[in-house]
Design a protein around this motif. Sequence first.
Motif, short mmCIF file in Angstrom:
data_model
loop_
_atom_site.label_atom_id
_atom_site.label_comp_id
_atom_site.label_asym_id
_atom_site.label_seq_id
_atom_site.Cartn_x
_atom_site.Cartn_y
_atom_site.Cartn_z
N TYR A 33 3.98 39.41 2.66
CA TYR A 33 4.74 40.53 2.09
C TYR A 33 4.00 41.17 0.94
CZ TYR A 33 9.09 38.96 4.24
OH TYR A 33 10.07 38.65 5.13
N TYR A 35 5.25 43.52 -2.40
CA TYR A 35 6.35 44.06 -3.19
C TYR A 35 5.79 44.83 -4.37
CZ TYR A 35 9.24 40.41 -0.96
OH TYR A 35 9.88 39.59 -0.06
N LEU A 43 12.45 43.49 -7.48
CA LEU A 43 11.36 43.65 -6.52
C LEU A 43 11.71 44.71 -5.49
CD1 LEU A 43 10.76 40.81 -7.74
CD2 LEU A 43 9.73 40.26 -5.55
N TYR A 48 5.65 44.28 5.41
CA TYR A 48 5.75 42.89 5.87
C TYR A 48 4.89 42.73 7.11
CZ TYR A 48 8.12 39.08 8.46
OH TYR A 48 8.43 37.96 9.19
N GLN A 98 8.35 32.57 9.10
CA GLN A 98 9.16 33.76 9.03
C GLN A 98 9.38 34.15 7.57
OE1 GLN A 98 12.83 32.98 10.94
NE2 GLN A 98 11.97 32.92 12.98
N GLY A 99 9.55 35.43 7.36
CA GLY A 99 9.77 35.92 6.01
C GLY A 99 11.06 35.45 5.39
N LYS A 100 11.97 34.93 6.24
CA LYS A 100 13.24 34.51 5.68
C LYS A 100 13.13 33.16 5.00
CE LYS A 100 16.12 36.88 9.06
NZ LYS A 100 17.18 36.71 10.08
N GLN A 103 9.35 31.93 0.12
CA GLN A 103 8.15 32.73 -0.06
C GLN A 103 7.37 32.22 -1.26
OE1 GLN A 103 8.89 36.94 0.01
NE2 GLN A 103 10.13 36.82 1.86
N ASN B 30 22.14 33.86 6.27
CA ASN B 30 21.74 32.54 6.76
C ASN B 30 21.47 31.61 5.59
OD1 ASN B 30 21.72 32.97 9.64
ND2 ASN B 30 19.93 34.27 9.32
N GLN B 33 18.42 32.18 -1.71
CA GLN B 33 17.42 31.48 -2.51
C GLN B 33 17.45 32.00 -3.95
OE1 GLN B 33 13.52 31.43 -0.58
NE2 GLN B 33 14.47 31.97 1.38
N ASP B 92 18.94 36.27 2.86
CA ASP B 92 18.44 36.42 4.20
C ASP B 92 19.63 36.85 5.05
OD1 ASP B 92 17.95 33.74 6.58
OD2 ASP B 92 17.92 35.90 6.86
N ALA B 93 19.71 38.15 5.34
CA ALA B 93 20.86 38.68 6.06
C ALA B 93 20.87 38.17 7.49
CB ALA B 93 20.83 40.21 6.04
N ARG B 94 22.01 37.72 7.93
CA ARG B 94 22.12 37.12 9.27
C ARG B 94 21.76 38.13 10.36
NH1 ARG B 94 27.18 33.54 9.96
NH2 ARG B 94 25.89 32.33 8.55
N GLY B 96 19.94 40.79 9.73
CA GLY B 96 18.82 41.57 9.26
C GLY B 96 17.53 41.25 9.99
N ASN B 97 16.51 41.98 9.66
CA ASN B 97 15.19 41.68 10.19
C ASN B 97 14.59 40.55 9.36
OD1 ASN B 97 14.81 43.02 7.84
ND2 ASN B 97 14.05 44.89 8.79
N GLU B 98 13.33 40.28 9.60
CA GLU B 98 12.74 39.08 9.01
C GLU B 98 12.34 39.29 7.57
OE1 GLU B 98 13.72 37.31 12.25
OE2 GLU B 98 12.59 36.22 10.74
N LYS B 99 13.29 39.61 6.74
CA LYS B 99 12.97 39.88 5.34
C LYS B 99 13.99 39.24 4.43
CE LYS B 99 12.74 44.41 4.85
NZ LYS B 99 12.86 45.20 6.07
N LEU B 100 13.54 38.92 3.24
CA LEU B 100 14.46 38.57 2.16
C LEU B 100 14.72 39.83 1.34
CD1 LEU B 100 13.03 35.22 0.71
CD2 LEU B 100 14.97 35.52 2.26
N PHE B 102 15.76 40.91 -2.45
CA PHE B 102 15.86 40.38 -3.80
C PHE B 102 16.82 41.22 -4.64
CE2 PHE B 102 12.66 37.07 -4.20
CZ PHE B 102 11.96 37.23 -3.03
#
Lengths: 114, 112
Positions: A33, A35, A43, A48, A98-100, A103, B30, B33, B92-94, B96-100, B102
């Motif tokens: 990623y 930011y 951020l 990505y 995975q990005g989830k 990090q 999901n 953090q 981490d949205a259920r 959502g795409n593969e992103k956090l 913040f």
Amino acid sequence: GAGVSQSPSNKVTEKGKDVELRCDPISGHTALYWYRQSLGQGLEFLIYFQGNSAPDKSGLPSDRFSAERTGGSVSTLTIQRTQQEDSAVYLCASSLFQGKETQYFGPGTRLLVL
Amino acid sequence: SQQGEEDPQALSIQEGENATMNCSYKTSINNLQWYRQNSGRGLVHLILIRSNEREKHSGRLRVTLDTSKKSSSLLITASRAADTASYFCATDARRGNEKLTFGTGTRLTIIP
């Protein structure tokens, strides 16, 4: 083991110049990623990369911003024709798959556009 | 407001006191953090709590998650001067795409 590294640590440039920022993720991490963080702010997601998939560029603020990730490892973020509002800390992070997931962040590059 | 908002924006307490920061979010998640950031540099992962967990501990940190209220709290007990930093939650949205995503962070200052 080595963490995420970024270079340069600091960059001062003149308005209108192009800059390249580099990120070396943790070896074996497939997700990467970029930011942006302005002073005192949260951020802002930029882009990505996940494995060989097409990158998610939805956060890039303008077409002056682009990024590449070569060989699934090192990434460079390029800002063309820099503007004063581009001044910020640019942070890179990687995660294992995975990005989830958790990090791991680099120390950032502090960019100042005069 | 955006997914993942912390409050308060800033918090100052005396060393030794407990510090509590809150995070609210909008969509089902999901996991959630918490990260810490010193001096505007890289963030450091503190703790991850999954949507089926209600509380998690790590050293002097205690995180709670209330999915019905879409909120989380981070408690730092017996604060130290070295805890001075900005703290961010990331969701981490259920769907959502593969992103956090913040939040905007809480700036914590511990007064010696």
